[in-house]
Design a protein around this motif. Structure first.
Motif: not given
Length: 242
Positions: A162-166, A168-169, A156-157, A160
């Protein structure tokens, strides 16, 4: 790979990341084991570590994506991933170095809970009347679950910056493979796929290995599951160079 491993270990323990992660895990599992009414071992009435092994995967479900969200996302955002890529290491060695560093952190989180095992064994009547085989099987299963979540979080990291997106995903994928697949078996028009959901569900294999019998099918599943996500992470990292 060893240099990447040492770098990540130093990052975990030279800052508060490692200590907070271990502390949060022990705090939450300890509350369920010893404090919360109806859940704690004294109200439960049996000498067992079921509370730890039931709540553990759910604590890891939030905690591990929070740890891994910066693994590649931050380095992609700051551009340090390009610097690392110029070093004499392959992309897969970078992935493995980061993975094994995260695995060490998970092991360090689990080690203090051996005190729970000793305490429960001491409180049992007669003393030592604990399902030792089931406990060790559950510990191995929890380590496999943590390793699987770790591979998911790193993937997930990698997709993207973006750490927040990472986060959540990663959390969603962990929840999907551990819990949501079991929920899907309850849907009437999907009941014919029960065996398929069981085959790919983390929870079904975790439950199996927690019985204390180390089935090679469960071990192969966890190793394959982790390997697929690590290889996918490597592929994503490689694709950024194309």
């Amino acid at each position: 790979m060893l240099a990447i491993f040492k770098k990540e270990i130093n990052l975990f323990f030279s800052s508060l990341i490692g200590y907070i992660s271990i502390g949060v895990f022990l705090l939450l599992t300890g509350m369920f084991m010893w404090i919360l009414p109806s859940y704690n071992i004294f109200d439960y009435g049996f000498a067992t570590l079921d509370q730890l092994f039931t709540i553990g995967p759910f604590v890891f479900l939030f905690l591990i994506p929070a740890i891994t969200m910066r693994t590649f996302a931050e380095e992609q955002k700051t551009g340090t991933i390009e610097i690392i890529s110029t070093k004499p290491v392959t992309d897969f060695q970078i992935v493995l170095g980061k993975y094994f560093a995260g695995l060490v952190l998970i092991i360090f989180s689990l080690l203090p809970t051996l005190l729970y095992f000793y305490t429960v064994s001491d409180l049992a009547f007669p003393k030592g009347n604990v399902d030792t085989g089931g406990a060790w099987g559950s510990y191995i299963g929890l380590l496999f679950i943590g390793g699987s979540y770790l591979a998911i979080g790193m993937f997930a990291s990698s997709v993207t910056d973006n750490q927040i997106v990472s986060f959540i995903l990663g959390m969603f994928l962990c929840f999907f493979f551990f819990q949501l697949l079991d929920f899907m078996k309850e849907i009437s028009f999907l009941t014919s796929f029960d065996s398929f959901f069981d085959a790919i569900s983390l929870q079904s294999h975790y439950t199996s290995i927690s019985r204390g019998v180390l089935d090679t099918r469960d071990v192969i599943y966890f190793l394959s599951f982790t390997g697929i996500f690590l290889f996918s992470t490597k592929t994503v990292i490689q694709s950024r160079k194309w």
